[in-house]
Design an enzyme around this catalytic site. Structure first.
Site, PDB file in Angstrom:
ATOM      1  N   LYS A  69       0.847  -1.200   0.000  1.00  0.00           N
ATOM      2  CA  LYS A  69       0.000   0.000   0.000  1.00  0.00           C
ATOM      3  C   LYS A  69       0.882   1.249   0.000  1.00  0.00           C
ATOM      4  O   LYS A  69       0.620   2.217  -0.727  1.00  0.00           O
ATOM      5  CB  LYS A  69      -0.952  -0.008   1.213  1.00  0.00           C
ATOM      6  N   GLN A  77      -5.307  -2.193   9.177  1.00  0.00           N
ATOM      7  CA  GLN A  77      -5.009  -3.462   8.518  1.00  0.00           C
ATOM      8  C   GLN A  77      -5.571  -4.625   9.349  1.00  0.00           C
ATOM      9  O   GLN A  77      -5.344  -4.705  10.557  1.00  0.00           O
ATOM     10  CB  GLN A  77      -3.478  -3.605   8.355  1.00  0.00           C
ATOM     11  N   ASP A  81     -11.565   1.662   2.954  1.00  0.00           N
ATOM     12  CA  ASP A  81     -11.732   0.214   2.809  1.00  0.00           C
ATOM     13  C   ASP A  81     -13.213  -0.140   2.581  1.00  0.00           C
ATOM     14  O   ASP A  81     -13.524  -1.252   2.167  1.00  0.00           O
ATOM     15  CB  ASP A  81     -11.237  -0.513   4.075  1.00  0.00           C
TER      16      ASP A  81
END
Ligand code: NAP
Length: 304
Positions: A53, A97, A120
């Site tokens: 990322k 995460q 997300d």
């Protein structure tokens, strides 16, 4: 032979488009999109995902910041870090995460992220917007699946689509996106009685389970489009002869190889188009996360 859908090529096109938009956003509004990531613990796979990322952000000219927290960080400490990112004007998207250590309540953490910065797309508000077909953030992997098909000019409307796997972050949103594109959608899961019946009925078969060779050649309709989301790491000692032979270079180099949930060698000759693993859906995920972050920065720019 099936057409190979290259996520490497499509994601690279998307990143180039994003790069151009970033230059324009900086030039016109003085805003550089920023992504804040929170990583708790030392999970090796998570560390690789976060590094990718960061690399993706650098490629397109985003600001990127990662808060690396120890495995014994408390829920309060993670919430505090979320708040820090939330308040910052130069961070337009933020994510935590997954997976999180077991002492941390995942839902509590995900719900603390403001839906406006939830790139997300895991917050219930964004899931609701997906159901209601309102503008919000769509989870990156399912969004990547639809984007790939659109860029390959694969018709979705009116097709029978079967989604195998019904996780919150991949299977369910992917099924909803297919439905929003007017496919007739069947969703399969661990309790599905006759998986083959449903997969053979699919013009578009999407699989996100995490079980190598779950989908064999006889489970796929002739001419189907097959999208394999699964990622399974197979070590040399666990590979069969066919796989060892096919991925010889990988095994020799790394002692392991990646495969999807679809038996590629059996399914590819029957399909009209198929995504490989690696190099299929995987690279699309980062590209779509970057796209979501850009979208957030653009919204922010309009508000100002
Ligand atoms: P997950 O949360 O473990 O979900 C797996 C799903 O498969 C569950 O819905 C499960 O049903 C279902 N399932 C299990 N066995 C089945 C069977 N025999 N028949 C039909 N359905 C079955 O995993 P996930 O997060 O969705 O990820 C799935 C795979 O995609 C993994 O390999 C993961 O590494 C990969 N992935 C790839 C990307 C990418 O960027 N390409 C991104 C995310 C995930 P139950 O819940 O009922 O057991």
């Amino acid at each position: 032979m099936a057409k190979l859908i290259s996520g490497v090529k499509i994601s690279s096109d998307i990143k180039n488009e994003i790069k151009e938009e970033v230059k324009e956003l900086i030039r016109v509004k003085g805003i550089r999109p920023g992504l804040g990531v929170i990583l708790v613990g030392e999970d090796p796979a998570s560390r690789v995902y976060v590094a990718n990322k960061e690399k993706g952000c650098a490629e397109v000219g985003f600001l990127s910041e990662t808060a690396r927290m120890p495995a014994d960080a408390t829920e309060e400490q993670v919430l505090k870090q979320i708040n820090l990112y939330q308040k910052r004007e130069d961070i337009h998207g933020l994510l935590v995460q997954l997976p999180l250590p077991s002492h941390i309540n995942k839902d509590k953490i995900l719900h603390a992220i403001s839906p406006d910065k939830d790139v997300d797309g895991f917050h219930p508000v964004n899931i609701g917007k997906l159901v209601a077909q309102q503008e919000g953030f769509v989870p990156a992997t399912p969004a990547g699946v639809i984007e790939m098909m659109k860029r390959e000019e694969i018709k979705i409307k009116g097709k029978n689509a079967t989604m195998v796997g019904h996780s919150e972050i991949v299977g369910k949103p992917c099924a909803l996106l297919l439905l929003n594109e007017w496919a007739t959608v069947t969703v399969c899961h661990i309790e599905t009685r006759d998986l083959k019946y449903h997969t053979r009925n699919a013009d578009i078969l999407v699989v996100a389970v995490g079980k190598p060779k779950l989908i064999s050649g006889d489970m796929v309709k002739e001419g189907a489009v097959v999208i394999d989301i699964g990622i399974n790491r197979i070590t040399a000692d666990k590979a069969d002869e066919k796989l060892l032979e096919w991925r010889k270079d990988d095994f020799d180099k790394k002692g392991a190889t990646l495969v999807g949930d679809v038996d590629f060698q059996e399914v590819e000759p029957r399909a009209s188009a198929i995504t490989p693993v690696p190099g299929g859906v995987g690279p699309m995920t980062i590209a779509m996360l970057l796209k979501n972050t850009l979208q957030s920065a653009k919204r922010f720019a309009d508000i100002r």
